[in-house]
Design an enzyme around this catalytic site. Structure first.
Site, PDB file in Angstrom:
ATOM      1  CD  GLN A 289       4.830   5.462  -6.836  1.00 46.68           C
ATOM      2  OE1 GLN A 289       3.904   4.687  -6.612  1.00 46.68           O
ATOM      3  NE2 GLN A 289       6.030   5.054  -7.229  1.00 46.68           N
TER       4      GLN A 289
ATOM      5  CB  CYS B 121       4.622   1.682  -5.112  1.00 45.84           C
ATOM      6  SG  CYS B 121       5.814   0.331  -5.358  1.00 45.84           S
TER       7      CYS B 121
ATOM      8  CG  HIS C  62       3.057  -0.816  -8.545  1.00 42.67           C
ATOM      9  ND1 HIS C  62       3.629   0.320  -8.010  1.00 42.67           N
ATOM     10  CD2 HIS C  62       1.749  -0.492  -8.778  1.00 42.67           C
ATOM     11  CE1 HIS C  62       2.719   1.287  -7.938  1.00 42.67           C
ATOM     12  NE2 HIS C  62       1.580   0.813  -8.389  1.00 42.67           N
TER      13      HIS C  62
END
Length: 324
Positions: free
Chosen positions: A126, A132, A272
């Site tokens: 990324q 993410c 995340h």
């Protein structure tokens, strides 16, 4: 007096040796990761690197289920790492209602979709963008589509970064896979990585409906904290997108089954998003097999294992997958 002088000299010599050794390790790491700094930044990064290495060494000398190691992030403080790679604001998944009703089993003891066929794309990176959530989304949709059609095609994260804001997503500042699946469903398609390449920065939406390569008919949201529902989905259907809370020890993860006492297990702390591609057990400890988006040099070739069955770091807070 002479005795004190000798002790003082020995201490200075030892400190000099340690500093010299730290710099040797740092320069070796710089060469390995193709790093270059200005003179001022060099000494700043040396200090950060040295502190990170000390923490890694202390951890690895203890009795833990996972090991830490130096990686491409070892010259960063955790606050710098957070700003560059994690969702800028924790994502609250509490509004997501579960609509997935799985079976009661039995389920296999282990499963790995990477070994079941050509169903999982290679690990992606990324970069310095909090995107993410887009990689978790494309990774899941790539796998679900491949299982359904037999064709594995890398899909566009950049389209999600640029175009999915109306579904409470914020490009490089964060989002959720469940909301991204909703965007793809109502938008009627997602383009390929090749046709809409990744830039690791926010851009203007240039989606072309005639070039859509993957579609979503429905979105399956697994009830919050229902980790057995996740097991059922991965065992009987496909890989599943999930979100969890990354804390500073995870930044240095190298291998083994990750556990933490520093993270939370609530929906409002996840920062995340990743992809569960399977599960198993190691030395009596159940784990998830998870695909990350920090490149193949991080962790276990871009993957990590995390404790299964305890909602570790909130990983069961907001899991989902698309129906194609």
């Amino acid at each position: 007096m002479r005795f004190c002088f000798v002790l003082g000299f020995a201490a200075v010599t030892s400190a000099f040796y340690l500093a010299e050794q730290d710099e040797f390790h740092f320069k070796s790491w710089m060469a390995q990761h193709n790093k270059a700094y200005s003179m001022k930044e060099y000494y700043q990064r040396l200090q950060v690197f040295t502190e990170n290495k000390k923490r890694i060494d202390r951890h690895n000398q203890g009795n833990h289920s996972f090991t830490m190691g130096l990686n491409q992030f070892s010259d960063m403080t955790f606050s710098e790492f957070q700003e560059a790679f994690l969702l800028s604001e924790p994502q609250n998944c509490s509004a997501t209602k579960g609509n997935y009703f799985g079976s009661n089993g039995p389920h296999p003891d282990s499963i790995d979709w990477r070994k079941k066929g050509n169903y999982v794309t290679p690990v992606k990176d990324q970069g310095g963008c909090g995107s993410c959530w887009t990689f978790s989304t494309t990774g899941c949709l790539e796998s679900v589509t491949a299982i359904a059609t037999g064709k594995l095609v890398p899909l566009s994260e950049q389209q999600l970064v640029d175009c999915a804001q109306d579904f409470n997503n914020h490009g490089c500042n964060g989002g959720l896979p469940s909301q991204a699946f909703e965007y793809i469903m109502y938008n009627k398609g997602l383009m390929t990585e090749q046709d809409y390449p990744y830039t690791a920065m926010d851009g203007i939406c240039v989606y072309k409906p005639t070039m859509a390569a993957a579609f979503v008919k429905n979105v399956m949201n697994i009830t919050a904290y229902d980790e057995m529902g996740m097991v059922d989905a991965v065992a009987t259907h496909n890989p599943v997108s999930l979100a969890f809370e990354v804390t500073s020890d995870f930044m240095h993860y190298s291998q083994g089954v990750y556990t933490s006492t520093n993270c939370h297990n609530t929906t409002d702390k996840v920062n995340h998003a990743v992809l569960a591609v399977g599960y198993g057990e190691e030395n009596g400890t159940p784990y998830w097999i998870v695909k990350n988006s920090w490149g193949p040099k991080w962790g276990m070739d871009g993957y990590f294992l995390i404790h299964r069955g305890k909602n570790m770091c909130g990983l069961a807070a907001c899991s989902s997958f698309p129906v194609v």
